[in-house]
Design a protein around this motif. Structure first.
Motif, PDB file in Angstrom:
ATOM      1  N   CYS A  14       0.693  -1.141  -0.040  1.00  0.00           N
ATOM      2  CA  CYS A  14      -0.029   0.065  -0.074  1.00  0.00           C
ATOM      3  C   CYS A  14       0.904   1.269   0.079  1.00  0.00           C
ATOM      4  CB  CYS A  14      -0.827   0.063   1.105  1.00  0.00           C
ATOM      5  SG  CYS A  14      -2.210  -1.271   1.180  1.00  0.00           S
ATOM      6  N   ASP A  15       1.821   1.285   0.870  1.00  0.00           N
ATOM      7  CA  ASP A  15       3.023   2.213   0.868  1.00  0.00           C
ATOM      8  C   ASP A  15       3.674   2.560  -0.560  1.00  0.00           C
ATOM      9  OD1 ASP A  15       2.287   2.962   3.430  1.00  0.00           O
ATOM     10  OD2 ASP A  15       3.953   1.962   4.250  1.00  0.00           O
ATOM     11  N   ARG A  16       3.944   1.614  -1.232  1.00  0.00           N
ATOM     12  CA  ARG A  16       4.356   1.834  -2.417  1.00  0.00           C
ATOM     13  C   ARG A  16       3.437   2.372  -3.595  1.00  0.00           C
ATOM     14  NH1 ARG A  16       6.737  -3.330  -1.324  1.00  0.00           N
ATOM     15  NH2 ARG A  16       5.122  -4.317  -2.559  1.00  0.00           N
ATOM     16  N   ARG A  17       2.171   1.884  -3.439  1.00  0.00           N
ATOM     17  CA  ARG A  17       1.181   2.468  -4.412  1.00  0.00           C
ATOM     18  C   ARG A  17       0.606   3.874  -4.035  1.00  0.00           C
ATOM     19  NH1 ARG A  17      -3.531  -1.785  -4.815  1.00  0.00           N
ATOM     20  NH2 ARG A  17      -2.807  -2.239  -2.676  1.00  0.00           N
ATOM     21  N   THR A  18       0.774   4.295  -2.779  1.00  0.00           N
ATOM     22  CA  THR A  18       0.314   5.498  -2.305  1.00  0.00           C
ATOM     23  C   THR A  18       1.107   6.414  -2.094  1.00  0.00           C
ATOM     24  OG1 THR A  18      -1.822   4.100  -1.419  1.00  0.00           O
ATOM     25  CG2 THR A  18      -1.472   6.516  -0.723  1.00  0.00           C
ATOM     26  N   PRO A  19       1.381   7.629  -2.540  1.00  0.00           N
ATOM     27  CA  PRO A  19       2.316   8.684  -1.994  1.00  0.00           C
ATOM     28  C   PRO A  19       1.921   9.104  -0.712  1.00  0.00           C
ATOM     29  CG  PRO A  19       1.264   9.050  -4.284  1.00  0.00           C
ATOM     30  CD  PRO A  19       0.547   7.980  -3.758  1.00  0.00           C
ATOM     31  N   LEU A  47     -11.567  -0.074  -0.511  1.00  0.00           N
ATOM     32  CA  LEU A  47     -12.764   0.222  -0.256  1.00  0.00           C
ATOM     33  C   LEU A  47     -13.473   1.824  -0.460  1.00  0.00           C
ATOM     34  CD1 LEU A  47     -15.001  -1.854   1.317  1.00  0.00           C
ATOM     35  CD2 LEU A  47     -14.388  -0.541   3.155  1.00  0.00           C
ATOM     36  N   PRO A  48     -14.655   1.767  -1.178  1.00  0.00           N
ATOM     37  CA  PRO A  48     -14.898   3.105  -1.546  1.00  0.00           C
ATOM     38  C   PRO A  48     -15.870   3.871  -0.305  1.00  0.00           C
ATOM     39  CG  PRO A  48     -16.578   1.666  -2.287  1.00  0.00           C
ATOM     40  CD  PRO A  48     -15.477   0.612  -1.694  1.00  0.00           C
ATOM     41  N   SER A  49     -16.267   3.028   0.605  1.00  0.00           N
ATOM     42  CA  SER A  49     -17.034   3.594   1.614  1.00  0.00           C
ATOM     43  C   SER A  49     -17.164   2.742   2.983  1.00  0.00           C
ATOM     44  CB  SER A  49     -18.595   4.135   1.015  1.00  0.00           C
ATOM     45  OG  SER A  49     -19.398   4.445   2.119  1.00  0.00           O
ATOM     46  N   LEU A 151      -6.093   3.529   6.461  1.00  0.00           N
ATOM     47  CA  LEU A 151      -5.837   2.401   5.352  1.00  0.00           C
ATOM     48  C   LEU A 151      -6.495   2.307   4.133  1.00  0.00           C
ATOM     49  CD1 LEU A 151      -4.518  -0.388   5.132  1.00  0.00           C
ATOM     50  CD2 LEU A 151      -6.878  -1.556   6.064  1.00  0.00           C
ATOM     51  N   ILE A 152      -7.797   2.818   4.150  1.00  0.00           N
ATOM     52  CA  ILE A 152      -8.271   2.871   2.759  1.00  0.00           C
ATOM     53  C   ILE A 152      -8.149   4.372   2.113  1.00  0.00           C
ATOM     54  CG2 ILE A 152     -10.150   1.282   3.368  1.00  0.00           C
ATOM     55  CD1 ILE A 152     -12.143   3.593   3.562  1.00  0.00           C
ATOM     56  N   ARG A 153      -7.921   4.174   1.026  1.00  0.00           N
ATOM     57  CA  ARG A 153      -7.160   5.479   0.227  1.00  0.00           C
ATOM     58  C   ARG A 153      -8.278   6.586   0.094  1.00  0.00           C
ATOM     59  NH1 ARG A 153      -3.655   1.848  -1.655  1.00  0.00           N
ATOM     60  NH2 ARG A 153      -5.171   0.676  -2.885  1.00  0.00           N
TER      61      ARG A 153
END
Length: 475
Positions: A14-19, A47-49, A151-153
């Motif tokens: 997740c850290d690699r994919r998210t700045p 997860l969207p919501s 956690l969820i973007r």
């Protein structure tokens, strides 16, 4: 690969994919631990919501029965100004992370609705991952979750501060208060303010508990006599005791008829008094028997805490022996049960079967109980004898063995109900009358008294009117 290493790999992925903006997930152990718990629970970072749990029809009912409902004005007064002035939301959840209340500027609420940051949605860690409310409930303390620490973007645009609220009566967390806003808008003072709001609410809960405790002491203290030494709440807190040093301690929550261990190691049997328990010390190894025979339920016995379902015949025999502690002959038992048509042989056979269940506590020649005996109907009778109609009616789910046709038990049943009803009509308050009405007794006089004393807007008055109409129509 272990679950922990799987979670670590997922965090790294997740850290690699998210700045990372500001603090990353690995910068604080508390946040890293939360990510691991969330990912191990299967939470998807995309997860969207948050999930919707309570719809608009069911939410009001959950709010009304929640202990924080009456304290919402205090939370609102403490935090709502901050939320309105700084474009934040004030959110209050229950212990499972369900959002029960959400207040703030309309513009912020519209944005929050898109991610489920609204009433009826669940924000526990296992539902939506690391977030202020869910993580505060998980760790049992205040937390501040910033932007990409979620956690969820979809939550990276938000920051939140939350603190759990603990019920001093049970010692358990009952909910959480949270302030949520844009990721860079959280002032450090908000953290202290949220914690203060939670502590103020706990202080109000403590005052409520103290008032309830004093009421219980006033009502039940006179029952601490003889071998009774401890008065305990339904949640296991000691209200009064001998010695007094036990007061304010806590024991395992008792159950009527069961044995518990006192702080000094002695064994006691719990006797329910409506809203509290009296623990009566048991000397030596003498067995204790508690009978539950009131109401339209299967009769039960508790022998030293062991639950034993009873047939109607066995319940009738135990009732007779509880009413006649010195014992009955076989012929007397037969007459009380079956009248002139009774057959002592039948009683002997039933006693044999009963002894197979209860052992040597059932004695013969005469038939009697060789143990410490108590029963719900005897407790109700004792309470009525002291004039405590409120406690008596709350222990009275219905008549004694309503399916029994035994002349002796019918007599005891009618006498007990008549005593309860007489004291209820003369001395009972609204809550006492309502509790009696819930036993299923279609008593027109009690229903009439309820309608006379309940205010027009009380929903119980309407229920009593409908009940009266049905009884008169059926008649």
């Amino acid at each position: 690969m272990t679950r922990s290493s799987q979670a670590d790999r997922a965090i790294a992925d997740c850290d690699r994919r998210t700045p990372v903006v500001g603090a990353g997930a690995g910068d604080r152990p508390m946040v890293t631990d939360s990510w691991q718990r969330s990912l191990a629970a299967g939470v998807d970072p995309d997860l969207p919501s948050a999930p919707l749990v309570f719809d608009a029809d069911t939410l009001p009912g959950f709010r009304e029965c929640h202990p924080l409902d009456r304290h919402l004005p205090l939370l609102r007064e403490t935090l709502r100004g901050t939320a309105d002035a700084s474009a934040h939301l004030m959110v209050v959840t229950d212990a499972e992370g369900h959002v029960l209340w959400s207040e703030g500027p309309r513009s912020v609420r519209r944005r929050a609705d898109r991610v489920g940051l609204a009433e009826g949605f669940r924000w526990a860690e296992e539902s939506v991952g690391t977030n202020g409310m869910g993580t505060a409930l998980s760790v049992g303390g205040p937390v501040h979750i910033q932007a990409t620490e979620h956690l969820i973007r979809v939550l990276h645009a938000w920051s939140c501060v939350a603190a759990p609220i603990t019920d001093p009566d049970t010692g358990k967390v009952i909910g959480c208060v949270d302030i949520t806003g844009a990721k860079n808008s959280m002032h450090p003072a908000v953290i202290a303010l949220v914690q203060a709001a939670a502590r103020l609410t706990e202080a109000e809960l403590m005052l409520e508990m103290a008032r309830r405790d004093e009421h219980l002491r006033d009502r039940y203290f006179r029952h601490l006599h003889g071998d009774a030494s401890v008065l305990v709440t339904a949640t296991g807190r000691i209200l009064a005791a001998d010695p007094d040093g036990w007061r304010d301690g806590r024991i395992a929550v008792p159950e009527a008829g069961h044995r518990v261990t006192l702080p000094d190691g002695r064994t006691a049997v719990a006797e329910i008094l409506g809203q509290a328990f009296v623990l009566r010390a048991v000397e030596g190894d003498r067995p204790s028997l508690m009978l539950r025979l009131l109401g339209d339920q299967q009769p039960q016995a508790f022998l030293d805490g062991r639950r034993i379902p009873l047939s109607l015949r066995h319940a009738e025999l135990l009732t007779l022996m509880a009413l006649h502690p010195s014992g009955l002959t076989c012929e007397q038992s037969s007459f009380h049960l079956y009248g002139d048509e009774g057959n002592p042989v039948t009683v002997r056979a039933e006693i044999h079967r009963l002894r197979a269940q209860l052992g040597d506590v059932v004695r013969a020649k005469p038939y009697r109980l060789d143990c410490d005996v108590d029963a719900d109907f005897l407790t109700v009778r004792r309470l009525l004898g002291t004039g405590n109609v409120s406690a008596a009616v709350r222990l009275y789910p219905g008549p004694l063995l309503p399916r029994s046709e035994s002349v002796a038990i019918q007599s005891e049943r009618d006498d007990l109900n008549a005593q309860l009803r007489r004291q209820l009509l003369h001395h009972g308050d609204i809550d006492d009358l309502w509790a009696y009405a819930q036993t299923g007794e279609d008593d027109l006089e009690v229903l009439g008294r309820l309608m006379a004393v309940l205010p027009p807007g009380d929903p119980r008055r309407v229920a009593a009117q409908l009940r009266e109409h049905r009884v008169l129509s059926d008649g």
